[in-house]
Write a protein that holds these residues in place. Structure first.
Motif, PDB file in Angstrom:
ATOM      1  N   ASP A  11     -16.505 -35.429-104.798  1.00 22.13           N
ATOM      2  CA  ASP A  11     -17.851 -34.862-104.728  1.00 22.13           C
ATOM      3  C   ASP A  11     -17.844 -33.368-104.455  1.00 22.13           C
ATOM      4  OD1 ASP A  11     -18.914 -37.356-105.187  1.00 22.13           O
ATOM      5  OD2 ASP A  11     -19.100 -37.844-103.051  1.00 22.13           O
ATOM      6  N   ARG A  12     -16.746 -32.864-103.934  1.00 20.96           N
ATOM      7  CA  ARG A  12     -16.703 -31.448-103.564  1.00 20.96           C
ATOM      8  C   ARG A  12     -16.724 -30.536-104.781  1.00 20.96           C
ATOM      9  NH1 ARG A  12     -12.386 -28.621 -99.366  1.00 20.96           N
ATOM     10  NH2 ARG A  12     -12.803 -26.445 -99.949  1.00 20.96           N
ATOM     11  N   PHE A  13     -16.310 -31.047-105.948  1.00 15.74           N
ATOM     12  CA  PHE A  13     -16.154 -30.196-107.119  1.00 15.74           C
ATOM     13  C   PHE A  13     -17.210 -30.515-108.175  1.00 15.74           C
ATOM     14  CE2 PHE A  13     -11.935 -30.681-105.206  1.00 15.74           C
ATOM     15  CZ  PHE A  13     -11.650 -29.348-104.938  1.00 15.74           C
ATOM     16  N   GLU A  14     -17.535 -29.499-108.931  1.00 17.23           N
ATOM     17  CA  GLU A  14     -18.495 -29.614-110.039  1.00 17.23           C
ATOM     18  C   GLU A  14     -17.772 -29.297-111.338  1.00 17.23           C
ATOM     19  OE1 GLU A  14     -22.412 -27.225-111.765  1.00 17.23           O
ATOM     20  OE2 GLU A  14     -21.722 -26.894-109.705  1.00 17.23           O
ATOM     21  N   VAL A  15     -17.922 -30.151-112.334  1.00 16.88           N
ATOM     22  CA  VAL A  15     -17.268 -29.986-113.629  1.00 16.88           C
ATOM     23  C   VAL A  15     -18.298 -29.562-114.652  1.00 16.88           C
ATOM     24  CG1 VAL A  15     -15.975 -31.138-115.464  1.00 16.88           C
ATOM     25  CG2 VAL A  15     -15.474 -31.669-113.072  1.00 16.88           C
ATOM     26  N   ASP A  16     -17.994 -28.498-115.395  1.00 19.60           N
ATOM     27  CA  ASP A  16     -18.899 -27.957-116.407  1.00 19.60           C
ATOM     28  C   ASP A  16     -18.183 -27.983-117.758  1.00 19.60           C
ATOM     29  OD1 ASP A  16     -20.942 -26.751-117.754  1.00 19.60           O
ATOM     30  OD2 ASP A  16     -20.442 -24.715-117.105  1.00 19.60           O
ATOM     31  N   VAL A  17     -18.742 -28.714-118.715  1.00 21.90           N
ATOM     32  CA  VAL A  17     -18.190 -28.811-120.066  1.00 21.90           C
ATOM     33  C   VAL A  17     -18.975 -27.870-120.967  1.00 21.90           C
ATOM     34  CG1 VAL A  17     -17.657 -30.337-121.996  1.00 21.90           C
ATOM     35  CG2 VAL A  17     -17.535 -31.208-119.652  1.00 21.90           C
ATOM     36  N   ARG A  18     -18.283 -26.914-121.572  1.00 19.14           N
ATOM     37  CA  ARG A  18     -18.931 -25.891-122.386  1.00 19.14           C
ATOM     38  C   ARG A  18     -18.496 -26.028-123.840  1.00 19.14           C
ATOM     39  NH1 ARG A  18     -17.779 -20.688-118.367  1.00 19.14           N
ATOM     40  NH2 ARG A  18     -18.615 -21.669-116.454  1.00 19.14           N
ATOM     41  N   GLN A  19     -19.492 -25.988-124.725  1.00 16.95           N
ATOM     42  CA  GLN A  19     -19.224 -26.088-126.155  1.00 16.95           C
ATOM     43  C   GLN A  19     -18.765 -24.735-126.688  1.00 16.95           C
ATOM     44  OE1 GLN A  19     -19.671 -29.114-127.967  1.00 16.95           O
ATOM     45  NE2 GLN A  19     -18.441 -27.994-129.468  1.00 16.95           N
ATOM     46  N   THR A  20     -17.731 -24.762-127.524  1.00 14.65           N
ATOM     47  CA  THR A  20     -17.230 -23.538-128.135  1.00 14.65           C
ATOM     48  C   THR A  20     -17.798 -23.402-129.541  1.00 14.65           C
ATOM     49  OG1 THR A  20     -15.264 -24.646-129.014  1.00 14.65           O
ATOM     50  CG2 THR A  20     -15.121 -23.732-126.788  1.00 14.65           C
ATOM     51  N   GLY A  21     -17.313 -22.403-130.273  1.00 15.46           N
ATOM     52  CA  GLY A  21     -17.772 -22.216-131.645  1.00 15.46           C
ATOM     53  C   GLY A  21     -17.346 -23.338-132.557  1.00 15.46           C
ATOM     54  N   HIS A  22     -16.245 -24.004-132.228  1.00 20.86           N
ATOM     55  CA  HIS A  22     -15.776 -25.127-133.047  1.00 20.86           C
ATOM     56  C   HIS A  22     -16.487 -26.396-132.588  1.00 20.86           C
ATOM     57  CE1 HIS A  22     -13.072 -28.030-134.964  1.00 20.86           C
ATOM     58  NE2 HIS A  22     -12.681 -27.023-135.741  1.00 20.86           N
ATOM     59  N   PRO A  23     -17.008 -27.201-133.501  1.00 23.85           N
ATOM     60  CA  PRO A  23     -17.784 -28.387-133.079  1.00 23.85           C
ATOM     61  C   PRO A  23     -16.975 -29.428-132.334  1.00 23.85           C
ATOM     62  CG  PRO A  23     -17.413 -28.394-135.466  1.00 23.85           C
ATOM     63  CD  PRO A  23     -16.973 -27.050-134.966  1.00 23.85           C
ATOM     64  N   HIS A  24     -15.643 -29.456-132.547  1.00 24.85           N
ATOM     65  CA  HIS A  24     -14.813 -30.477-131.910  1.00 24.85           C
ATOM     66  C   HIS A  24     -13.997 -29.932-130.740  1.00 24.85           C
ATOM     67  CE1 HIS A  24     -15.832 -33.211-135.167  1.00 24.85           C
ATOM     68  NE2 HIS A  24     -15.440 -32.298-136.043  1.00 24.85           N
ATOM     69  N   THR A  25     -14.281 -28.731-130.306  1.00 26.00           N
ATOM     70  CA  THR A  25     -13.541 -28.113-129.216  1.00 26.00           C
ATOM     71  C   THR A  25     -14.472 -27.796-128.058  1.00 26.00           C
ATOM     72  OG1 THR A  25     -12.000 -27.133-130.798  1.00 26.00           O
ATOM     73  CG2 THR A  25     -11.990 -26.234-128.565  1.00 26.00           C
ATOM     74  N   LYS A  26     -14.074 -28.212-126.879  1.00 26.41           N
ATOM     75  CA  LYS A  26     -14.850 -27.941-125.674  1.00 26.41           C
ATOM     76  C   LYS A  26     -13.930 -27.378-124.600  1.00 26.41           C
ATOM     77  CE  LYS A  26     -18.203 -31.661-126.504  1.00 26.41           C
ATOM     78  NZ  LYS A  26     -18.814 -32.906-125.979  1.00 26.41           N
ATOM     79  N   HIS A  27     -14.475 -26.513-123.783  1.00 27.66           N
ATOM     80  CA  HIS A  27     -13.757 -25.963-122.649  1.00 27.66           C
ATOM     81  C   HIS A  27     -14.329 -26.552-121.363  1.00 27.66           C
ATOM     82  CE1 HIS A  27     -12.296 -22.141-124.968  1.00 27.66           C
ATOM     83  NE2 HIS A  27     -11.639 -23.244-125.311  1.00 27.66           N
ATOM     84  N   ILE A  28     -13.439 -26.966-120.483  1.00 27.70           N
ATOM     85  CA  ILE A  28     -13.861 -27.607-119.238  1.00 27.70           C
ATOM     86  C   ILE A  28     -13.552 -26.669-118.082  1.00 27.70           C
ATOM     87  CG2 ILE A  28     -13.603 -29.637-117.763  1.00 27.70           C
ATOM     88  CD1 ILE A  28     -12.665 -31.200-120.183  1.00 27.70           C
ATOM     89  N   VAL A  63     -14.177 -25.986-113.681  1.00 31.41           N
ATOM     90  CA  VAL A  63     -14.410 -26.663-112.404  1.00 31.41           C
ATOM     91  C   VAL A  63     -14.789 -25.624-111.363  1.00 31.41           C
ATOM     92  CG1 VAL A  63     -11.960 -26.556-111.819  1.00 31.41           C
ATOM     93  CG2 VAL A  63     -13.416 -28.208-110.682  1.00 31.41           C
ATOM     94  N   ARG A  64     -15.678 -26.010-110.459  1.00 32.16           N
ATOM     95  CA  ARG A  64     -16.132 -25.112-109.403  1.00 32.16           C
ATOM     96  C   ARG A  64     -16.167 -25.845-108.077  1.00 32.16           C
ATOM     97  NH1 ARG A  64     -20.999 -23.515-106.891  1.00 32.16           N
ATOM     98  NH2 ARG A  64     -22.099 -25.182-107.979  1.00 32.16           N
ATOM     99  N   ASP A  65     -15.761 -25.166-107.024  1.00 36.81           N
ATOM    100  CA  ASP A  65     -15.810 -25.719-105.668  1.00 36.81           C
ATOM    101  C   ASP A  65     -17.195 -25.458-105.099  1.00 36.81           C
ATOM    102  OD1 ASP A  65     -15.441 -26.602-103.117  1.00 36.81           O
ATOM    103  OD2 ASP A  65     -13.726 -25.312-102.646  1.00 36.81           O
ATOM    104  N   LYS A  66     -17.942 -26.518-104.815  1.00 41.38           N
ATOM    105  CA  LYS A  66     -19.311 -26.375-104.326  1.00 41.38           C
ATOM    106  C   LYS A  66     -19.383 -25.698-102.969  1.00 41.38           C
ATOM    107  CE  LYS A  66     -20.793 -30.614-106.697  1.00 41.38           C
ATOM    108  NZ  LYS A  66     -21.352 -31.993-106.498  1.00 41.38           N
ATOM    109  N   ARG A  67     -18.319 -25.774-102.193  1.00 38.79           N
ATOM    110  CA  ARG A  67     -18.352 -25.221-100.841  1.00 38.79           C
ATOM    111  C   ARG A  67     -18.120 -23.721-100.809  1.00 38.79           C
ATOM    112  NH1 ARG A  67     -15.004 -29.616 -97.135  1.00 38.79           N
ATOM    113  NH2 ARG A  67     -16.156 -31.478 -97.803  1.00 38.79           N
ATOM    114  N   ARG A  68     -17.648 -23.171-101.905  1.00 37.75           N
ATOM    115  CA  ARG A  68     -17.402 -21.733-101.953  1.00 37.75           C
ATOM    116  C   ARG A  68     -18.524 -21.061-102.716  1.00 37.75           C
ATOM    117  NH1 ARG A  68     -12.127 -20.368-100.487  1.00 37.75           N
ATOM    118  NH2 ARG A  68     -10.708 -22.165-100.335  1.00 37.75           N
ATOM    119  N   LYS A  69     -19.157 -20.086-102.097  1.00 40.90           N
ATOM    120  CA  LYS A  69     -20.262 -19.369-102.723  1.00 40.90           C
ATOM    121  C   LYS A  69     -19.778 -18.005-103.175  1.00 40.90           C
ATOM    122  CE  LYS A  69     -23.803 -21.605 -99.903  1.00 40.90           C
ATOM    123  NZ  LYS A  69     -24.937 -21.388 -98.978  1.00 40.90           N
TER     124      LYS A  69
END
Length: 290
Positions: free
Chosen positions: A265-282, A284-290
């Protein structure tokens, strides 16, 4: 495993038969192909002893070359010396980009260190009883118990489900009831049964990660995070292995690093779409660090 692996590496696989599991060798060789191409495959031992006879079908199946090394003195392991000499010969020929040392013996600690000093990638494979000095001397260390467990889970076949029974034909309509005769009381209708309450859905228990592992991920994320606190997942996986060579998501019941981090639960995962339709970049962020 890391999110990115260079499968073009030419690997020399050197196996210590005195400290390797013969029953897991097929799974070990399959695991090695994830990290590169095994161009040299050798196993060292005294093949004149009767207890080594069971190795023969395993070596033939995996095209591993046995190297004979006699035990000259009782209590002394001459196999280690032969394996170290061969490793240095292979190093100077320049025919490989990395080495896989399959053993649980700490005697290969200095060999792993020397190969890394020469710019070679060193992957260690051994049982969980392997001493820590050999583990940290490798670029990556993989436990054989984890490899076998993952292989068993992958080959396990689900139980066949019974075929659905054909629906029964609708029953014929009941004939209309005859009118009750006068002078007789009508029978009281039977109370309808109350519907049963649905059974509560049992949620799968969440795996509890060791605090040391959570802190390791948090510290590594902070080292490579951008101004918004996000770290690229592929870079994070490589950093975790550099900091702790035996780090593997399968040690904690997950096949991928992303799955492991999503369970915390401490971490947040963000999946971002790239220019290629089949490629994504993942990321991660630590919620406790601002």
């Amino acid at each position: 495993m890391t999110e990115q692996n260079d499968q073009s590496l030419r690997l020399a696989v050197l196996i210590d038969a005195d400290n390797a599991s013969r029953t897991a060798m097929r799974d070990v060789m399959s695991e090695i192909t994830v990290y590169g191409t095994p161009t040299i495959k050798r196993i060292y031992g005294d093949w004149t002893t009767p207890n080594m006879a069971s190795w023969k079908p395993i070596l033939l199946e995996n095209a591993i070359t046995p190297i004979q090394q006699y035990s000259y003195t009782t209590g002394k392991n001459a196999t280690d010396s032969a394996m170290i000499i061969d490793a240095m010969d292979i190093l100077y020929t320049g025919r490989c980009d990395g080495f896989v040392l399959v053993s649980s013996d700490s005697d290969f600690t200095r060999l792993a260190t020397r190969l890394r000093e020469a710019g070679m990638k060193v992957i260690g494979m051994g049982e969980k009883k392997t001493p820590s000095p050999f583990i940290v001397a490798c670029d990556k260390f993989i436990y054989i118990e984890v490899i076998r467990a993952a292989a068993k889970e992958a080959t396990a076949q689900p139980e066949p489900q019974p075929a659905p029974e054909p629906e029964a034909a609708p029953a014929p309509a009941a004939p209309p009831a005859k009118p009750a005769k006068k002078g007789r009381k009508k029978a009281a209708p039977e109370p309808e049964p109350e519907p049963e309450a649905p059974a509560p859905v049992q949620e799968e228990p969440q795996r509890r990660m060791p605090k040391a592992v959570v802190q390791l991920i948090a510290d590594a994320t902070a080292m490579i995070a951008d101004e918004d606190g996000y770290a690229f997942m592929g870079e994070l996986g490589n950093l975790l292995i550099r900091q702790q060579p035996d780090f593997d998501p399968r040690n904690y019941g997950f096949s991928k690093l992303t799955q492991l981090i999503r369970s915390i639960d401490r971490f947040e995962v963000d999946v971002r779409q790239t220019g290629h339709p089949h490629t994504k970049h993942i990321y991660v962020r630590d919620k406790r660090r601002k």
